[in-house]
Structures are given as C-alpha cells and as structure tokens.
Design an enzyme around this catalytic site. Sequence first.
Site, PDB file in Angstrom:
ATOM      1  N   SER A 150      -1.665   1.690   5.953  1.00 22.56           N
ATOM      2  CA  SER A 150      -1.405   1.886   4.535  1.00 22.56           C
ATOM      3  C   SER A 150      -0.438   3.043   4.326  1.00 22.56           C
ATOM      4  O   SER A 150       0.664   3.042   4.846  1.00 22.56           O
ATOM      5  CB  SER A 150      -2.731   2.098   3.790  1.00 22.56           C
ATOM      6  OG  SER A 150      -2.514   2.114   2.407  1.00 22.56           O
ATOM      7  N   ASP A 306      -0.143  -2.897  -0.927  1.00 23.14           N
ATOM      8  CA  ASP A 306      -1.336  -3.231  -1.700  1.00 23.14           C
ATOM      9  C   ASP A 306      -1.520  -2.279  -2.887  1.00 23.14           C
ATOM     10  O   ASP A 306      -2.200  -2.610  -3.839  1.00 23.14           O
ATOM     11  CB  ASP A 306      -2.596  -3.307  -0.825  1.00 23.14           C
ATOM     12  CG  ASP A 306      -2.889  -2.033  -0.055  1.00 23.14           C
ATOM     13  OD1 ASP A 306      -2.137  -1.053  -0.179  1.00 23.14           O
ATOM     14  OD2 ASP A 306      -3.893  -2.026   0.694  1.00 23.14           O
TER      15      ASP A 306
END
Length: 582
Positions: A150, A306
């Site tokens: 991430s 995301d």
Amino acid sequence: MIYVDPKILARVNQWLTPFFDEKIQHEIKEMIAHDPKKLEDTFYKNLEFGTGGMRGIMGAGDNRINKYTLGKNTQGLSNYLKRQFPNQEIKVAIAFDCRHNSKEFAKLVADVFSANGIKVFLFSELRPTPELSFAVKYLDCKAGIVLTASHNPPEYNGYKVYWEDGGQLVPPQDGEIIAEINSLKYQDTKFEANEDLIQLIDSEVDEAFAKASIENGTFGTSSEAKDNLKIVFTSLHGTSITMVPQVLDQAAYKNVSIVKEQAEPDGDFPTVKSPNPEEPAALKMALDLAEKEHADIVIGTDPDCDRLGVAVRNNENKMELLNGNQTMVLMTHFLLEQWKKAGKLNGKQFVASTIVSTPLVEKIADHYGVKYIEGLTGFKWIAKMIKDYPELEFIGGGEESFGYLVGDFVRDKDAVTATLLACEIAAQKKAEGSSMFQYMQDIYNEFGEYREHLISITKKGKEGAEEISAMMKELRENPFKEIGGSKVSRMDDILIDKRTDFTSGKTTNLNLPKSNVLIYYTEDGSKIAARPSGTEPKIKFYISVTTGASAKNSSVPQAEKENSDEILQKKIDAIKAQLNVH
C-alpha cells in the site's frame, strides 16, 4: 563477543542451512557480524496477518518479506484450499503493484500455487488492488493474492489474501490458514512451477472491471457538466495509472490533467516523502498543477489504488484537502440522494463504516431510513457485512483512512470507482452553481458540524512494539474520567468485548470480534479511539468532535454556529494536550 539471545540464535541457524540460498545466508552473516540489533528485529517473531494482510520490510529472516516467508505462506494457503475444496478445480488470481520485487514475488507465489496443482491467473503487469478483488469473482476463483505494501515506505512489501467472495480474509479462515502456515517448515514449500497451470491475464479483465466501475460510479451527469469539470489526477508512481485515466475517459471525463512527473510507476516514489494521499505533502505537485490549470478538483491515489485523497476549491477559491471522513460523508450522502431520487430506497439497503470513523455517517443513514452497520477497522469487515446480510442491498461504505467502496462488484476499498464518484459529485454540484466544498457545508448545516483529527505515532522494531503495548495498557488500566473538559460517558474496549457506561455503571457486550482498540465517548459528543495499526509499526489516535449545531437546531446559540471552526479546533487541541500526543 556480541551476545545474541539463544532463542533468536536457534531461529537464525535454521536459515544458515543449505536449503536457503547464498544471498540470504550472506545477508544474515553480515547482521551477525555487524548489526545484532537488526538481527534481533529480523528474527524475534514471524510476520503476522494484520487488518490488511501481511506487510513487512524486505530482507532475510522470519520477520521479513522474502522468497521463503512468501513461499511458506503460499504453501500453507495451498494446503488449506485443497482441504476446503476437495475434488474441485481450484483457481486463484494474483496481482502486484509497483514496488521493488513485486513482479518477481508475484511469479514466485504463482509458482508455488502451480506446484501444488492449483490453476493461476497472473496479471501480466501491475494492476490496482480493487481490480484483483474484482478478478477473483469474475474468474470464479477460490482465492486471490496481491503483492503490495500500500502506502508504506519503499523498503516494504506485502501479501494480501482474498477469499472467493472477493473480500479479504476474515475469521475463521484467517486463523485456520495461519495455523496451517505455522505447522509447516520452510522446507515443506514446493517451489517447482507447473507452467501449464499459470495463465497471464490483462485486457479482458481490464475491460470488464472498467465497465462495472462506470455502471456503479456514474449517476446521469450531463455531458456539459462533465466537460466543464477540470480534473487534476496523480497516481503517485503507483498502479492507478493503468486504470483510472481510461475509466475517466470511458465515462466521458475528457478534461483531465495528469501529473506527468508522478505518472511513471516507481517503487522508490522519488517525488514524495511518502506516497500516502492522507498526507497533504504527497499531493503538492498535483495541487500546484491545479493552480496552474485552474482545476476544480484534485485526486491522488496510493500505490495500490485502494485509497484516494481529494482536494476541492473552498469558498475562498483555494484548494483544500478533504479528510477521509469528509470524503466518506460526501460520497455516502450523494449516493443516498441518488438512490432516493431513483425511488430505489425501500428499507432493505445498508451503508457501512467503522468504529473509528465519524458518527456523521450514521446520522445521514438514519435520515434516509437506510440501515447503518458498523464494524472493526479495515475493509475486510465491510466485505464480511455484504456476505453476512444477503437480505440487504449494499449501497456504499467507507472508513476514515481515505477508502471508499461503491456497490458490491468489488469487495475492498476501490479508488478507481471512488475517483469516478468524486468527479460525478463535483461535476453535478458545479453545474448547479454550487461546489463540492459547499455541499459539505450544506451537510454540516443540516446534521451538525463535525471535525476529525488523526494522530499517527511510529514506533519501530521490538522496542517500539513494547512501547505501543505499554501505552494501550495505561489507557485501559487508568481510564480518563474526563477528556477535553467533558465527562467520559462510556468506554468501549474491543479487546475484551466490553462497553462500560460510566453514568449507570453497567457493562454490556459489544458483540464485535476482539481487536486491540479502545474508544472513549464524552458527554459533549466527542469520540476518541486508540488503536495500534495492524499493518505498520504505529499507534493511531482518532479524534472526532462536534458542536451538534445544525442550522435547524434553534436551541444552539447563533454565536456557536458562526464560530464552529474555532470551537471545534479548540476541542481537538485540548484532547491532544491531555493525551500528550501531537
């Protein structure tokens, strides 16, 4: 002679046997000779699954991301899948991000699955995490893996596991898989690939995902409104460059300027200190381009696409970054408005959020007669809600950490579709002579002003983990009686599943899965949560304050309504001072 704990030394010696390659062994020997503290951190524990999977620093050892830790995890998952789905063809999908070694790690994971007789769909190049979630269902897979860390620093990588519904692992699967992994030795891993079982995928899934994103993320915005919206987008060197521009283009948003310096995927993230859209500095180049282009909205996504950060023009015509709670509130309110206009609300829908997010989402849901469901931090719990409430239709859901999910065609936070939704809101509001910023003010006027503030404190290594543990212990054993000048009315301890009402003295069960989270609620509506991160060496404090002063509330003094920004900031400052965190 450098002292090394015998337990750690025993773990180290396993890695110095012939099974492990020379490069790994050399790295370990260098630590033994020159850096015993690093050696301890590398071997004092196994990497664990947290709220977002397994993340860690790349390197040799049990507490690192490497060929052997990934291989053992994949072997354990393979064993589990074969037990869960006997006499069935088992298929898995694998994606990866822009980080160093992600592509190589993805192929390694594919090799292990194929060596166990499992069919693998492997993306040929980097793709957004939400597309992997989509692909699991689209390709009828039993599981999915994405190699990503991430928004963590460049030295990190990670391994997120998805189940057949497209959501991340939740109990009981996570515990059962971890038990299977822990029962294995590294030497049990099958690394010899069966290439016949590995199939590369790309454009077919891209096209299906883009089509679903547009179907779920657009709401009748006119061509003129779309043409009049000026968008600046940055992928922050990540995967979103592969999907977001083409989805915006297919949805007829043509007025898009991309930050070219950040468009090339790069695991070093050379133009930012941190590729995290939660941090204003990460969007500086995009904001500068927005001023040059006189743009209406700036959107930046994290490396695996995301999360998204959104900046819009405020009432002084200056770009202002919305926090994750504000973005979630805007998106939820807009979706419910659209569903109501379409006559689709019938009491059988729900929206979702998390225990550390703003209470305003629940107030909005109640206003529209839509069920509100709250879960633990992490989108795996929202995905679980969709599965657990099949009688209810999922409209949308989000959390404070800049993530949102529109509809259930993906089962994880989805910055591709959320980017499209943000543009829909901005375009429609501009066409109405308003703005996205003014829309936020309108919501506050109706439901009351709320402000949220996040404090994230990094504590690295074994010592850092012990410090974080001590901080949580102190907050539990010596709870505050008042915070920011207001009495504490209740305390929720998710770790022991207990709610304590300080007014009545009663305790009740929360009926949530156990998690190391502590939440204080005060009489004036403030909410303060403490939570160690499940994926990073951090402890986070989430502060939410409110005046309760909606424009419709005649009992609230006018002065309080007019000075709400100052009042709310003073509340936040007082809470920070009492917590002794900054």
